[in-house]
Design a protein around this motif. Structure first.
Motif, PDB file in Angstrom:
ATOM      1  N   UNK A   8       5.623  11.279  -5.481  1.00 12.10           N
ATOM      2  CA  UNK A   8       6.716  11.313  -6.452  1.00 12.10           C
ATOM      3  C   UNK A   8       6.336  12.216  -7.623  1.00 12.10           C
ATOM      4  N   UNK A   9       7.330  12.612  -8.371  1.00  9.79           N
ATOM      5  CA  UNK A   9       7.128  13.419  -9.566  1.00  9.79           C
ATOM      6  C   UNK A   9       7.220  12.506 -10.781  1.00  9.79           C
ATOM      7  N   UNK A  10       6.161  12.462 -11.573  1.00  9.36           N
ATOM      8  CA  UNK A  10       6.114  11.576 -12.727  1.00  9.36           C
ATOM      9  C   UNK A  10       6.737  12.199 -13.977  1.00  9.36           C
ATOM     10  N   UNK A  11       7.115  13.446 -13.910  1.00 10.96           N
ATOM     11  CA  UNK A  11       7.649  14.123 -15.088  1.00 10.96           C
ATOM     12  C   UNK A  11       8.990  13.566 -15.516  1.00 10.96           C
ATOM     13  N   UNK A  12       9.287  13.733 -16.799  1.00 14.11           N
ATOM     14  CA  UNK A  12      10.597  13.355 -17.322  1.00 14.11           C
ATOM     15  C   UNK A  12      10.989  14.354 -18.405  1.00 14.11           C
ATOM     16  N   UNK A  13      12.244  14.372 -18.744  1.00 11.84           N
ATOM     17  CA  UNK A  13      12.772  15.407 -19.629  1.00 11.84           C
ATOM     18  C   UNK A  13      12.829  14.931 -21.073  1.00 11.84           C
ATOM     19  N   UNK A  53      -0.560  14.625 -10.203  1.00  9.35           N
ATOM     20  CA  UNK A  53      -0.154  15.300  -8.980  1.00  9.35           C
ATOM     21  C   UNK A  53       0.909  14.510  -8.225  1.00  9.35           C
ATOM     22  N   UNK A  54       0.802  13.209  -8.255  1.00  6.58           N
ATOM     23  CA  UNK A  54       1.784  12.382  -7.567  1.00  6.58           C
ATOM     24  C   UNK A  54       1.749  12.517  -6.057  1.00  6.58           C
ATOM     25  N   UNK A  55       0.570  12.811  -5.504  1.00  2.00           N
ATOM     26  CA  UNK A  55       0.465  13.010  -4.048  1.00  2.00           C
ATOM     27  C   UNK A  55      -0.057  11.766  -3.331  1.00  2.00           C
ATOM     28  N   UNK A  56      -0.124  10.626  -4.031  1.00  2.00           N
ATOM     29  CA  UNK A  56      -0.633   9.395  -3.421  1.00  2.00           C
ATOM     30  C   UNK A  56       0.315   8.910  -2.313  1.00  2.00           C
ATOM     31  N   UNK A  57      -0.269   8.350  -1.262  1.00  2.00           N
ATOM     32  CA  UNK A  57       0.546   7.871  -0.138  1.00  2.00           C
ATOM     33  C   UNK A  57      -0.224   6.820   0.638  1.00  2.00           C
ATOM     34  N   UNK A  58       0.442   5.723   0.956  1.00  2.00           N
ATOM     35  CA  UNK A  58      -0.108   4.705   1.847  1.00  2.00           C
ATOM     36  C   UNK A  58       0.888   4.467   2.976  1.00  2.00           C
ATOM     37  N   UNK A  59       0.378   4.230   4.170  1.00  2.00           N
ATOM     38  CA  UNK A  59       1.269   4.017   5.308  1.00  2.00           C
ATOM     39  C   UNK A  59       1.905   2.629   5.246  1.00  2.00           C
ATOM     40  N   UNK A  60       3.196   2.607   5.481  1.00  2.00           N
ATOM     41  CA  UNK A  60       3.899   1.344   5.537  1.00  2.00           C
ATOM     42  C   UNK A  60       4.068   0.911   6.997  1.00  2.00           C
ATOM     43  N   UNK A  61       4.710  -0.225   7.186  1.00  2.00           N
ATOM     44  CA  UNK A  61       4.769  -0.847   8.504  1.00  2.00           C
ATOM     45  C   UNK A  61       5.332   0.085   9.575  1.00  2.00           C
ATOM     46  N   UNK A  62       6.365   0.831   9.234  1.00  2.00           N
ATOM     47  CA  UNK A  62       7.018   1.694  10.222  1.00  2.00           C
ATOM     48  C   UNK A  62       6.179   2.914  10.578  1.00  2.00           C
ATOM     49  N   UNK A  63       5.142   3.210   9.798  1.00  2.00           N
ATOM     50  CA  UNK A  63       4.341   4.413  10.024  1.00  2.00           C
ATOM     51  C   UNK A  63       3.016   4.124  10.731  1.00  2.00           C
ATOM     52  N   UNK A  64       2.709   2.868  10.941  1.00  2.00           N
ATOM     53  CA  UNK A  64       1.461   2.485  11.606  1.00  2.00           C
ATOM     54  C   UNK A  64       1.599   2.653  13.121  1.00  2.00           C
ATOM     55  N   UNK A  65       0.542   3.218  13.746  1.00  2.00           N
ATOM     56  CA  UNK A  65       0.519   3.313  15.199  1.00  2.00           C
ATOM     57  C   UNK A  65       0.012   1.989  15.775  1.00  2.00           C
ATOM     58  N   UNK A  66       0.694   1.487  16.779  1.00  2.00           N
ATOM     59  CA  UNK A  66       0.263   0.236  17.388  1.00  2.00           C
ATOM     60  C   UNK A  66       1.309  -0.262  18.361  1.00  2.00           C
ATOM     61  N   UNK A  67       0.913  -1.251  19.133  1.00  2.00           N
ATOM     62  CA  UNK A  67       1.817  -1.811  20.141  1.00  2.00           C
ATOM     63  C   UNK A  67       2.998  -2.500  19.473  1.00  2.00           C
ATOM     64  N   UNK A  68       4.116  -2.488  20.155  1.00  2.00           N
ATOM     65  CA  UNK A  68       5.313  -3.153  19.654  1.00  2.00           C
ATOM     66  C   UNK A  68       5.564  -4.485  20.359  1.00  2.00           C
ATOM     67  N   UNK A  69       4.659  -4.873  21.251  1.00  2.00           N
ATOM     68  CA  UNK A  69       4.880  -6.134  21.973  1.00  2.00           C
ATOM     69  C   UNK A  69       4.706  -7.309  21.020  1.00  2.00           C
ATOM     70  N   UNK A  70       5.343  -8.396  21.372  1.00  2.00           N
ATOM     71  CA  UNK A  70       5.156  -9.631  20.605  1.00  2.00           C
ATOM     72  C   UNK A  70       3.788 -10.197  20.944  1.00  2.00           C
ATOM     73  N   UNK A  71       2.952 -10.425  19.929  1.00  2.00           N
ATOM     74  CA  UNK A  71       1.538 -10.697  20.204  1.00  2.00           C
ATOM     75  C   UNK A  71       1.263 -12.122  20.672  1.00  2.00           C
TER      76      UNK A  71
END
Length: 208
Positions: free
Chosen positions: A95-100, A46-64
């Motif tokens: 992604x699509x795993x198919x090839x020709x 199916x190729x529907x796997x997905x993990x959130x990367x740094x830019x997609x995480x919700x959270x504060x942007x302050x320097x901790x």
């Protein structure tokens, strides 16, 4: 090569089907078989796997914490991958795993797979038949008569036959397909291949 044609009771009809040497008796090309099976399995993903990367995480942007003087490493964001709950580095994306593959290679792979089965005497031919109504017991009786009820089997029809197809749908070890659906993977996956007499002409014309 020639194969005896059986009836649905498992008895020889006295006729023989001539299998084309161009389809059932070639020197198998194992690499072509590998590529065709690989493509088939890749297309099933199916190729529907997905993990959130740094830019997609919700959270504060302050320097901790402050940059210097803490005695520990610098840290600028709570969303950093080194912290619990942070984004994943290079995570999977849809992604699509198919090839020709070209048609000639796919035909070669199917001819090679059929030739392997012919060498193993795993090919049978049965005369055309039909059921009055869909019934699993009718298909079981046919499989018992030809001695493959307990084996993984592939039955290849010339044209789609709804009653035969529905009669086999509850059987875990038997699959019924039309000749246009024949693939290298399905050929190799089955222990026995049963061709309905009317399917041979179409298969040989498509693959030879």
């Amino acid at each position: 090569m020639e194969v005896a044609i059986l009836d649905i009771k498992g008895k020889e009809t006295g006729r023989k089907a001539k299998l084309s040497d161009k389809v059932f008796a070639i020197e198998p090309n194992e690499h072509a078989v590998y590529l065709d099976v690989k493509q088939y399995l890749a297309n099933q993903r199916q190729g529907t796997h997905k993990a959130k990367e740094r830019a997609e995480i919700k959270g504060s942007t302050r320097k901790i914490k402050k940059q210097k003087g803490t005695g520990t490493a610098r840290a600028g964001s709570i969303k950093s991958p080194i912290f619990k709950g942070g984004g994943r580095v290079f995570g999977p994306r849809p992604r699509n795993y198919g090839f020709k593959l070209n048609k000639n290679l796919k035909r070669l792979a199917r001819r090679s797979a059929l030739s392997m089965k012919a060498t193993d005497n795993a090919i049978m031919v049965i005369e055309d038949f039909n059921f009055d109504a869909p019934r699993t017991k009718n298909m079981i009786d046919v499989l018992k008569a030809i001695g493959i009820q307990d084996k993984k089997s592939l039955i290849v029809l010339g044209d789609s036959n709804k009653n035969v197809y529905l009669s086999s749908r509850n059987l875990k070890t038997t699959e019924v397909i039309s000749s246009s659906e024949l693939s290298t993977y399905k050929i190799l996956h089955a222990n026995n291949i049963v061709f309905i007499e009317g399917s041979l002409e179409g298969i040989e014309s498509n693959l030879s």
